[in-house]
Design a protein around this motif. Structure first.
Motif, PDB file in Angstrom:
ATOM      1  N   LEU A   1      10.442  27.805 -22.822  1.00  0.00           N
ATOM      2  CA  LEU A   1       9.166  27.346 -23.371  1.00  0.00           C
ATOM      3  C   LEU A   1       8.114  28.449 -23.298  1.00  0.00           C
ATOM      4  O   LEU A   1       7.265  28.560 -24.180  1.00  0.00           O
ATOM      5  CB  LEU A   1       8.671  26.113 -22.621  1.00  0.00           C
ATOM      6  CG  LEU A   1       9.407  24.817 -22.926  1.00  0.00           C
ATOM      7  CD1 LEU A   1       8.876  23.707 -22.035  1.00  0.00           C
ATOM      8  CD2 LEU A   1       9.254  24.426 -24.376  1.00  0.00           C
ATOM      9  N   ASP A   2       8.187  29.261 -22.260  1.00  0.00           N
ATOM     10  CA  ASP A   2       7.231  30.348 -22.102  1.00  0.00           C
ATOM     11  C   ASP A   2       7.376  31.360 -23.233  1.00  0.00           C
ATOM     12  O   ASP A   2       6.424  32.030 -23.597  1.00  0.00           O
ATOM     13  CB  ASP A   2       7.457  31.023 -20.747  1.00  0.00           C
ATOM     14  CG  ASP A   2       6.345  31.980 -20.382  1.00  0.00           C
ATOM     15  OD1 ASP A   2       5.181  31.670 -20.686  1.00  0.00           O
ATOM     16  OD2 ASP A   2       6.641  33.030 -19.791  1.00  0.00           O
ATOM     17  N   ILE A   3       8.544  31.458 -23.803  1.00  0.00           N
ATOM     18  CA  ILE A   3       8.777  32.371 -24.919  1.00  0.00           C
ATOM     19  C   ILE A   3       8.539  31.669 -26.260  1.00  0.00           C
ATOM     20  O   ILE A   3       7.962  32.233 -27.182  1.00  0.00           O
ATOM     21  CB  ILE A   3      10.207  32.934 -24.849  1.00  0.00           C
ATOM     22  CG1 ILE A   3      10.351  33.805 -23.607  1.00  0.00           C
ATOM     23  CG2 ILE A   3      10.560  33.720 -26.098  1.00  0.00           C
ATOM     24  CD1 ILE A   3      11.772  34.184 -23.286  1.00  0.00           C
ATOM     25  N   ALA A   4       8.962  30.415 -26.360  1.00  0.00           N
ATOM     26  CA  ALA A   4       8.927  29.705 -27.640  1.00  0.00           C
ATOM     27  C   ALA A   4       7.509  29.335 -28.065  1.00  0.00           C
ATOM     28  O   ALA A   4       7.166  29.454 -29.242  1.00  0.00           O
ATOM     29  CB  ALA A   4       9.789  28.449 -27.570  1.00  0.00           C
ATOM     30  N   VAL A   5       6.684  28.888 -27.148  1.00  0.00           N
ATOM     31  CA  VAL A   5       5.337  28.428 -27.514  1.00  0.00           C
ATOM     32  C   VAL A   5       4.496  29.585 -28.086  1.00  0.00           C
ATOM     33  O   VAL A   5       3.910  29.433 -29.165  1.00  0.00           O
ATOM     34  CB  VAL A   5       4.651  27.732 -26.323  1.00  0.00           C
ATOM     35  CG1 VAL A   5       3.194  27.444 -26.610  1.00  0.00           C
ATOM     36  CG2 VAL A   5       5.393  26.443 -25.968  1.00  0.00           C
TER      37      VAL A   5
ATOM     38  N   ALA B   1       5.562  32.212 -29.526  1.00  0.00           N
ATOM     39  CA  ALA B   1       6.181  32.595 -30.793  1.00  0.00           C
ATOM     40  C   ALA B   1       5.759  31.655 -31.909  1.00  0.00           C
ATOM     41  O   ALA B   1       5.477  32.089 -33.030  1.00  0.00           O
ATOM     42  CB  ALA B   1       7.701  32.600 -30.658  1.00  0.00           C
ATOM     43  N   VAL B   2       5.674  30.365 -31.626  1.00  0.00           N
ATOM     44  CA  VAL B   2       5.240  29.393 -32.637  1.00  0.00           C
ATOM     45  C   VAL B   2       3.776  29.625 -32.992  1.00  0.00           C
ATOM     46  O   VAL B   2       3.391  29.594 -34.164  1.00  0.00           O
ATOM     47  CB  VAL B   2       5.474  27.952 -32.128  1.00  0.00           C
ATOM     48  CG1 VAL B   2       4.799  26.932 -33.022  1.00  0.00           C
ATOM     49  CG2 VAL B   2       6.961  27.665 -32.016  1.00  0.00           C
ATOM     50  N   VAL B   3       2.954  29.876 -31.988  1.00  0.00           N
ATOM     51  CA  VAL B   3       1.523  30.111 -32.241  1.00  0.00           C
ATOM     52  C   VAL B   3       1.333  31.370 -33.083  1.00  0.00           C
ATOM     53  O   VAL B   3       0.565  31.365 -34.058  1.00  0.00           O
ATOM     54  CB  VAL B   3       0.751  30.208 -30.907  1.00  0.00           C
ATOM     55  CG1 VAL B   3      -0.666  30.689 -31.129  1.00  0.00           C
ATOM     56  CG2 VAL B   3       0.755  28.865 -30.203  1.00  0.00           C
ATOM     57  N   LEU B   4       2.023  32.444 -32.737  1.00  0.00           N
ATOM     58  CA  LEU B   4       1.890  33.676 -33.511  1.00  0.00           C
ATOM     59  C   LEU B   4       2.419  33.513 -34.937  1.00  0.00           C
ATOM     60  O   LEU B   4       1.845  34.066 -35.883  1.00  0.00           O
ATOM     61  CB  LEU B   4       2.613  34.818 -32.800  1.00  0.00           C
ATOM     62  CG  LEU B   4       1.943  35.304 -31.519  1.00  0.00           C
ATOM     63  CD1 LEU B   4       2.828  36.309 -30.809  1.00  0.00           C
ATOM     64  CD2 LEU B   4       0.583  35.896 -31.807  1.00  0.00           C
ATOM     65  N   SER B   5       3.481  32.749 -35.091  1.00  0.00           N
ATOM     66  CA  SER B   5       4.008  32.495 -36.435  1.00  0.00           C
ATOM     67  C   SER B   5       3.010  31.701 -37.274  1.00  0.00           C
ATOM     68  O   SER B   5       2.803  31.998 -38.450  1.00  0.00           O
ATOM     69  CB  SER B   5       5.334  31.739 -36.359  1.00  0.00           C
ATOM     70  OG  SER B   5       6.301  32.517 -35.715  1.00  0.00           O
ATOM     71  N   ALA B   6       2.395  30.701 -36.672  1.00  0.00           N
ATOM     72  CA  ALA B   6       1.390  29.914 -37.390  1.00  0.00           C
ATOM     73  C   ALA B   6       0.200  30.783 -37.791  1.00  0.00           C
ATOM     74  O   ALA B   6      -0.319  30.674 -38.911  1.00  0.00           O
ATOM     75  CB  ALA B   6       0.932  28.740 -36.536  1.00  0.00           C
ATOM     76  N   MET B   7      -0.223  31.662 -36.902  1.00  0.00           N
ATOM     77  CA  MET B   7      -1.332  32.557 -37.220  1.00  0.00           C
ATOM     78  C   MET B   7      -0.963  33.498 -38.367  1.00  0.00           C
ATOM     79  O   MET B   7      -1.788  33.753 -39.260  1.00  0.00           O
ATOM     80  CB  MET B   7      -1.729  33.368 -35.985  1.00  0.00           C
ATOM     81  CG  MET B   7      -2.397  32.548 -34.908  1.00  0.00           C
ATOM     82  SD  MET B   7      -2.627  33.440 -33.369  1.00  0.00           S
ATOM     83  CE  MET B   7      -3.639  34.796 -33.887  1.00  0.00           C
TER      84      MET B   7
END
Length: 56
Positions: free
Chosen positions: A23-27, A29-35
């Motif tokens: 989760l420390d890696i995935a969250v 990554a999702v935020v940066l992808s959305a940005m």
């Protein structure tokens, strides 16, 4: 604590640790992808506005 109980506790602790690590890696990554997607969409919108102004 019995040996079986100890091993079960270690297994649960290790599983929790690696789940949190994922989760420390995935969250982020999702935020940066959305940005990145939002920035890309805004650049498309700005590009179409610029093209319309040049044509006028």
């Amino acid at each position: 604590m019995t040996t079986t109980g100890y091993h079960t506790g270690v297994l649960i602790s290790a599983a929790a640790f690696f789940a949190m690590l994922a989760l420390d890696i995935a969250v982020p990554a999702v935020v940066l992808s959305a940005m990145a997607i939002l920035r890309w969409l805004m650049s498309l919108e700005i590009g179409s506005t610029t093209m319309t102004k040049r044509a006028a």
